[in-house]
Motif scaffolding. Structure first.
Motif, PDB file in Angstrom:
ATOM      1  N   ASP A 318       0.829  -1.205   0.000  1.00 22.11           N
ATOM      2  CA  ASP A 318       0.000   0.000   0.000  1.00 22.11           C
ATOM      3  C   ASP A 318       0.863   1.254   0.000  1.00 22.11           C
ATOM      4  OD1 ASP A 318      -2.248  -1.590   0.069  1.00 22.11           O
ATOM      5  OD2 ASP A 318      -2.504  -1.447   2.243  1.00 22.11           O
ATOM      6  N   LEU A 321       2.484   1.713  -3.495  1.00 17.74           N
ATOM      7  CA  LEU A 321       1.521   2.214  -4.474  1.00 17.74           C
ATOM      8  C   LEU A 321       1.170   3.672  -4.226  1.00 17.74           C
ATOM      9  CD1 LEU A 321      -0.918  -0.828  -4.775  1.00 17.74           C
ATOM     10  CD2 LEU A 321       0.412   0.164  -6.652  1.00 17.74           C
ATOM     11  N   ALA A 322       1.141   4.083  -2.961  1.00 23.19           N
ATOM     12  CA  ALA A 322       0.786   5.464  -2.629  1.00 23.19           C
ATOM     13  C   ALA A 322       1.764   6.468  -3.236  1.00 23.19           C
ATOM     14  CB  ALA A 322       0.722   5.640  -1.117  1.00 23.19           C
ATOM     15  N   ARG A 326      -2.276   8.149  -9.100  1.00 23.17           N
ATOM     16  CA  ARG A 326      -3.421   7.320  -9.439  1.00 23.17           C
ATOM     17  C   ARG A 326      -3.544   7.215 -10.960  1.00 23.17           C
ATOM     18  NH1 ARG A 326      -2.446   6.795  -4.605  1.00 23.17           N
ATOM     19  NH2 ARG A 326      -3.899   7.462  -2.978  1.00 23.17           N
ATOM     20  N   ALA A 366       1.143  -1.310 -10.976  1.00 17.98           N
ATOM     21  CA  ALA A 366       0.314  -0.112 -11.132  1.00 17.98           C
ATOM     22  C   ALA A 366      -0.053   0.105 -12.594  1.00 17.98           C
ATOM     23  CB  ALA A 366       1.049   1.106 -10.577  1.00 17.98           C
ATOM     24  N   SER A 403      -8.003  -3.242  -2.876  1.00 17.47           N
ATOM     25  CA  SER A 403      -7.017  -2.223  -3.247  1.00 17.47           C
ATOM     26  C   SER A 403      -7.630  -0.834  -3.307  1.00 17.47           C
ATOM     27  CB  SER A 403      -6.405  -2.560  -4.615  1.00 17.47           C
ATOM     28  OG  SER A 403      -5.525  -1.539  -5.037  1.00 17.47           O
ATOM     29  N   TRP A 405      -5.922   1.821  -3.824  1.00 18.16           N
ATOM     30  CA  TRP A 405      -5.253   2.515  -4.930  1.00 18.16           C
ATOM     31  C   TRP A 405      -5.984   2.267  -6.241  1.00 18.16           C
ATOM     32  CZ3 TRP A 405      -2.928   1.739  -9.638  1.00 18.16           C
ATOM     33  CH2 TRP A 405      -2.078   2.744 -10.099  1.00 18.16           C
ATOM     34  N   TRP A 406      -6.430   1.026  -6.452  1.00 18.78           N
ATOM     35  CA  TRP A 406      -7.153   0.715  -7.680  1.00 18.78           C
ATOM     36  C   TRP A 406      -8.483   1.449  -7.714  1.00 18.78           C
ATOM     37  CZ3 TRP A 406      -7.084  -5.033  -9.696  1.00 18.78           C
ATOM     38  CH2 TRP A 406      -7.162  -5.030 -11.090  1.00 18.78           C
ATOM     39  N   GLU A 408      -9.229   4.305  -6.284  1.00 18.33           N
ATOM     40  CA  GLU A 408      -8.973   5.734  -6.505  1.00 18.33           C
ATOM     41  C   GLU A 408      -8.502   5.995  -7.935  1.00 18.33           C
ATOM     42  OE1 GLU A 408      -6.258   6.294  -3.350  1.00 18.33           O
ATOM     43  OE2 GLU A 408      -7.809   6.172  -1.803  1.00 18.33           O
ATOM     44  N   SER A 409      -7.793   5.024  -8.524  1.00 18.87           N
ATOM     45  CA  SER A 409      -7.389   5.163  -9.927  1.00 18.87           C
ATOM     46  C   SER A 409      -8.611   5.164 -10.840  1.00 18.87           C
ATOM     47  CB  SER A 409      -6.432   4.038 -10.329  1.00 18.87           C
ATOM     48  OG  SER A 409      -5.194   4.175  -9.671  1.00 18.87           O
ATOM     49  N   THR A 452      -8.344  12.497  -6.655  1.00 17.95           N
ATOM     50  CA  THR A 452      -7.220  13.072  -5.912  1.00 17.95           C
ATOM     51  C   THR A 452      -7.167  14.582  -6.032  1.00 17.95           C
ATOM     52  OG1 THR A 452      -5.809  12.668  -7.850  1.00 17.95           O
ATOM     53  CG2 THR A 452      -5.830  10.999  -6.114  1.00 17.95           C
TER      54      THR A 452
END
Length: 470
Positions: A318, A321-322, A326, A366, A403, A405-406, A408-409, A452
């Motif tokens: 995590d 990825l941060a 994104r 990513a 996830s 990150w996924w 938010e992407s 974001t």
């Protein structure tokens, strides 16, 4: 009355017990992994008897835990497109071809539908290796024993348990042989498949219910009086479980694979809405259709990266990825498993670009996840053209559940649309239960995902689920 919901997936088979509101009972979940045989030649198959044995183990586990008490209804979410050749006794003549299998090809000299556009409008599909119009002749050409009939995985599994297991219109629509308006087998599609009388499953009528065979009722007496509803295609069930059941809201589901879909109310016999060339259309039930696009890549990309690239785990992943914007990462084509229809790219069509000595495993992961986001974004525009404007999006499925990150992407790539998350990895099973109950429009709790570049949006109004505070 409790509900037993079964999920006949590609990588696992699961059973969970829900309360009368289709909310999962705590701890009432049994899961067995299943082995998909995937080869470099494009094979993607399952062993049918082993799959049925895994489901039986799930039922044994739930029964041993006392979870099957008061179950009055059994609902099933099952993968679309699978096909199994069987003999006259119903015994398998080979493995189950899943949606992953890219090997089937049309017979030499075959020319396909007389009018491809009309065929697409009627069946929601194309003359493509994913559908039975191509799969059945291909299977016959490879069979040492001529198949007597063809079944989907759901019909084989439920046929081993129930007094009867006709094919639901939802599952039938995934074969590519169903006329979506009349809800009968399409004559031209059946001719392409060379499917004669008795070779296809009987179709289940609206409101069909099945019962356990006596020998299985003795094994699971708690289910002896339970009614079994006709199975729902997994993608359609996921839309219902995500609360995406009207033309203003699409669902993006990322499990083993991924898809973007939109549900519309279209009763049997009614005129079908326009269908863009790039999109498929199947049935949820006798009263609803689901339109969308699907991709062979999803959570299986993460599984590949985790296995081959030695990714960090848990909080370390995590944190890594941060540090990546994104929707960022390396340039990646996520078609590792080839194209789903209407595309024809074979398995092994994925790719990575822009690598340097500074590229690490998380950059690659990513990039693959972002590649899926962009595939969805392009086809969402096509979907919106069928309803005349932008839609909200609900993310669901085990892969995006795991996830942030996924998620938010997706929110960044799909901007400026509102993007929400339904934090329930069992959306398929709960969706199938809602279809069986006739409660497609029941409220589903959602969590807003802010991009974001903007502050968080308010959570949509609606009933809040106690397991998922927001």
């Amino acid at each position: 009355m409790n509900i037993l919901a079964l999920d006949l997936g590609t990588s696992s088979v699961r059973g969970l017990v829900l309360d009368p509101e289709a909310v999962p009972r705590p701890g009432a979940l049994a899961r067995r992994k299943v082995r998909v045989t995937v080869d470099d030649d494009g094979a993607g198959t399952l062993d049918a008897p082993a799959y049925l044995a895994c489901l039986a183990e799930c039922l044994d586990e739930l029964a041993a835990g006392g979870h099957l008490r008061d179950v009055g209804l059994v609902a099933t979410s099952a993968q679309w497109h699978s096909v199994l050749p069987v003999d006259r006794a119903g015994e398998p003549l080979g493995p189950v071809l899943t949606w992953l299998d890219t090997r089937p090809e049309p017979p030499a000299g075959a020319t396909g539908p007389a009018d491809g556009a009309a065929f697409h409008r009627r069946t929601g599909t194309w003359w493509h290796r994913c559908y039975w119009s191509v799969r059945l002749p291909w299977l016959r050409g490879r069979a040492s024993t001529p198949p007597a009939r063809f079944l989907g995985l759901a019909e084989y599994v439920l046929g081993g348990l129930l007094d009867a297991a006709p094919m639901s219109v939802s599952q039938a629509s995934g074969t590519g042989l169903l006329d979506l308006r009349t809800l009968t087998w399409d004559a031209e599609a059946c001719e392409l498949a060379a499917a004669g009388p008795g070779q296809l499953p009987e179709l289940a009528g609206d409101g069909w219910r099945g019962r356990l065979r006596p020998e299985h009722a003795r094994r699971w007496p708690q289910l002896a009086e339970a009614a079994w509803a006709a199975p729902v295609g997994d993608g359609a069930a996921s839309n219902v479980g995500s609360g995406a059941v009207d033309p203003g809201r699409a669902a993006v589901t990322v499990g083993t694979s991924s898809a973007v879909r939109l549900v519309q109310a279209v009763p049997a016999g009614a005129e079908l809405p326009p269908l863009p060339d790039r999109l498929w259309r199947y049935r949820v039930d006798h009263d609803h259709v689901v339109t969308g696009a699907a991709y062979s890549s999803g959570g299986n990309l993460f599984a590949w990266a985790d296995r081959e690239l030695r990714l960090p785990r848990g909080a370390a992943l995590d944190a890594a990825l941060a540090r990546i914007p994104r929707g960022g990462g390396v340039a990646a084509d996520p078609h590792f498993g080839g194209d789903r229809p209407p595309g024809h790219a074979p398995a092994g069509s994925g790719g990575l670009g822009g690598l340097s000595f500074g590229t690490d495993a998380v950059d690659i992961l990513a990039g693959l996840m972002s590649g899926v986001c962009r595939l969805v974004a392009a086809d969402l525009v096509e979907l919106e053209s069928t309803v005349g404007g932008p839609v909200e999006v609900v993310l669901g499925g085990g892969a995006v559940e795991a996830s942030a990150w996924w998620r938010e992407s997706f929110a960044d790539v799909l901007a400026p649309r509102g993007v929400y998350h339904h934090p329930d990895p069992e959306v398929g099973a709960t969706g199938a239960a809602r279809v069986a109950l006739g409660r497609l429009d029941a409220a589903v709790p959602l969590v807003a995902i802010g991009r974001t570049d903007e502050p968080p949006s308010p959570t949509p109004s609606g009933q809040r689920h106690p397991r998922y505070p927001s």
